[in-house]
Design a protein around this motif. Sequence first.
Motif, mmCIF file in Angstrom:
data_model
loop_
_atom_site.group_PDB
_atom_site.id
_atom_site.type_symbol
_atom_site.label_atom_id
_atom_site.label_comp_id
_atom_site.label_asym_id
_atom_site.label_seq_id
_atom_site.Cartn_x
_atom_site.Cartn_y
_atom_site.Cartn_z
ATOM 1 N N LYS A 1 0.821 -1.215 0.000
ATOM 2 C CA LYS A 1 0.000 0.000 0.000
ATOM 3 C C LYS A 1 0.852 1.261 0.000
ATOM 4 O O LYS A 1 0.658 2.165 -0.821
ATOM 5 C CB LYS A 1 -0.920 0.016 1.244
ATOM 6 N N THR A 2 1.797 1.322 0.935
ATOM 7 C CA THR A 2 2.644 2.512 1.033
ATOM 8 C C THR A 2 3.472 2.691 -0.233
ATOM 9 O O THR A 2 3.599 3.797 -0.765
ATOM 10 C CB THR A 2 3.553 2.412 2.276
ATOM 11 N N THR A 3 4.000 1.580 -0.737
ATOM 12 C CA THR A 3 4.796 1.667 -1.965
ATOM 13 C C THR A 3 3.949 2.203 -3.114
ATOM 14 O O THR A 3 4.411 3.053 -3.885
ATOM 15 C CB THR A 3 5.359 0.277 -2.317
ATOM 16 N N PRO B 1 2.004 11.263 5.067
ATOM 17 C CA PRO B 1 2.840 10.048 5.037
ATOM 18 C C PRO B 1 2.483 9.109 6.191
ATOM 19 O O PRO B 1 1.827 9.504 7.156
ATOM 20 C CB PRO B 1 4.266 10.579 5.199
ATOM 21 N N GLU B 2 2.968 7.887 6.051
ATOM 22 C CA GLU B 2 2.667 6.874 7.057
ATOM 23 C C GLU B 2 3.484 7.104 8.335
ATOM 24 O O GLU B 2 2.944 7.156 9.424
ATOM 25 C CB GLU B 2 3.013 5.501 6.467
ATOM 26 N N LEU B 3 4.788 7.229 8.164
ATOM 27 C CA LEU B 3 5.663 7.428 9.310
ATOM 28 C C LEU B 3 6.364 8.756 9.128
ATOM 29 O O LEU B 3 7.027 8.970 8.135
ATOM 30 C CB LEU B 3 6.719 6.323 9.378
ATOM 31 N N LEU C 1 -3.953 9.613 2.061
ATOM 32 C CA LEU C 1 -3.798 9.455 3.504
ATOM 33 C C LEU C 1 -3.299 8.039 3.770
ATOM 34 O O LEU C 1 -4.015 7.068 3.521
ATOM 35 C CB LEU C 1 -5.136 9.686 4.212
ATOM 36 N N ASP C 2 -2.063 7.944 4.243
ATOM 37 C CA ASP C 2 -1.498 6.623 4.498
ATOM 38 C C ASP C 2 -1.692 6.284 5.972
ATOM 39 O O ASP C 2 -0.932 6.740 6.825
ATOM 40 C CB ASP C 2 -0.019 6.601 4.108
ATOM 41 N N GLU C 3 -2.692 5.519 6.256
ATOM 42 C CA GLU C 3 -3.057 5.137 7.614
ATOM 43 C C GLU C 3 -3.147 6.350 8.539
ATOM 44 O O GLU C 3 -2.366 6.501 9.472
ATOM 45 C CB GLU C 3 -2.062 4.105 8.137
ATOM 46 N N PRO C 4 -4.166 7.183 8.269
ATOM 47 C CA PRO C 4 -4.237 8.458 8.997
ATOM 48 C C PRO C 4 -4.604 8.310 10.467
ATOM 49 O O PRO C 4 -4.420 9.243 11.233
ATOM 50 C CB PRO C 4 -5.332 9.228 8.246
HETATM 51 MG MG MG Z 1 2.275 1.044 4.749
#
Ligand code: MG
Lengths: 291, 303
Positions: free
Chosen positions: B47-49, B85-87, B161-164
Amino acid sequence: MSATLTIAGATVREASRKKLVVALALITVVGIALTGFGFWRLTVLAHQLDRGAPRLDVAELKTVTSQLLIVAMFAFSFVLALSTVFMAAPSIAGELESGVAAAVLTRPIRRVQFLAGKWLGLAVLTAGYVVVASSLEFLVVDLVTGYRPPHPLGFMAFLTGEALVTLTLTTLLSTRMSSVTGGVVALGGFMLAWMGGIAVALGAALNNHGVATVGTLTRMIMPSDGLWRGAVYSLEPAAWIAGILGSGRTQAAANPFFAPSGPPVAYLLWVGVWAVAVFSAASWSFRRREI
Amino acid sequence: MPDASDAAIVTTGLTKTYGSVTAVAGLSMAVPRGEVFGFLGPNGAGKTTAVKLLLGLARPTSGSATVLGARAGDASARRRIGYLPELFRYQVWLTAYEVLVLHCRLARIPTSRTRAEVERALVTVGLAERAHDRVGTFSKGMQQRLGLGVALLGNPEVVFLDEPTSALDPVGRKDVRDIIRNLRDRGMTVFLNSHLLGEVEQVCDRVAVVHHGSVIASGQLDALLSDSGVRVRVDGLGAATGKLQRFGELHRDGDWISVDGVALETVPDLVAEIVALGGRVYAVEPRHQSLEDRFMELLGGES
Ligand SMILES: [Mg+2]
Ligand SMILES: Nc1ncnc2c1ncn2[C@@H]1O[C@H](COP(=O)(O)OP(=O)(O)OP(=O)(O)O)[C@@H](O)[C@H]1O
């Protein structure tokens, strides 16, 4: 305001809020105060009478003062190199690790602008630091001893150049290496260049071409020490250089605190080419970098 | 699959490999404008990629993607998107207000509008009272709220939104769901990465389930979930249970028997049959498949 200037401004603001910079400012002030005290003691001692005459005459005192000032400034150049590396090594790597780069680079900003902004912000800080700290030191020395180095502006220009060389190399490393690795490698490069400088002088003094060639190559690959020679030269009274060269003590050329001449123009041009090439490499490396 | 011409995001055979790991494997999909799109998948699904490829932060190994009609990563697209971003940990030496102002500058929001834009973002994400505190003093959830505020600056057309809600408490999660619904009402396209199925179920119009880098199911949520099924609480059936198989697929869970794929009009026949077989019926419930069940079913079928 262009994106580059925005990033540069943010970089300067970041530095102004970091304890590193505050600590550096304090150390510099303490260092200047201590050298000022040392020079004052020196003049007092020199004027004490020894069998009816002062221990050092005016010319001798000037020579000793100029030598000590060079040593003090050599220490300063080391602090400068260390602080440049500590500021620049995380400049890109840290932003990649924190995710700041991911957020910023999805804005309409090109990667080279981000890189140039970081570089510019740090360059302004470095140049400002050189100018303020060396002016202060020269002023203190002048007040205490009455001695003024022959080319204070030339000195600042060369020292700033040396710091920018270190900054540019560290920036390149920061696009690919973690802050710690990049910092260690950059400092290693700086130290090697310093030793290369000694090799050049030593090779000349001993008439050994092999040693001199290695030294010259090091100076081409990492020009920080080559510029340091220019800085030293700017602090040497002309009469003193003439004295040393006239005495035929060629070994003196191996002394890292002595430069018989400033860097030739061709070398300065080379440094310019080097800086452009290394920055372009950094830009290319950063553009290819996946985030 | 929706018509690609009015899609906010289109990918064609998008692939990304890291050494021997295939993070994204030939992703082809279209996300219609104005929808909330849930990109679902277990850890490491890609997902993030995929989002990084869509933003131009990473380069595809093969395939291509467009965002708002421009090649992924083009400045013209980046002007109109927002990204959480996620992190991340934004500049700890800045205040929340300063982080937002910095992003307004980078997003080329006119200076005259910056103040209003920043204040609106702060209110939206509930950070107005902490606006002038350093980010370094923020809790993880507050940092995530700030990240969301940054993503919403300047009214982007698409937000990623990456895992908001990964760091948020239940109240924060509800706030984010409300924010997302509000974005949709304003016509924004939202690309939501998540593995919180409940969240996706509540806000998304359309989902794609990714596993090992490829989409294993996608479509509108109601179409993806089969709702034909019934749960019956029964005892006294014993071995006769097997005779119910002609109504649909059976699952036993204690006293409960669920029968998948039963049409509503055959439910009375099913109950009559159970009674005829000697079973005592205590309860009959229609069963809507939850996204979680469907998700587990899909992943189970894959591996
Ligand atoms: Mg991810
Ligand atoms: N920079 C990288 N280098 C090497 N492998 C990577 C890199 N980034 C991602 N991967 C690999 O690609 C795969 C997909 O990772 P990705 O981060 O996209 O998953 P994800 O769906 O976002 O997972 P999560 O739900 O845990 O966030 C994983 O196997 C991961 O190890």
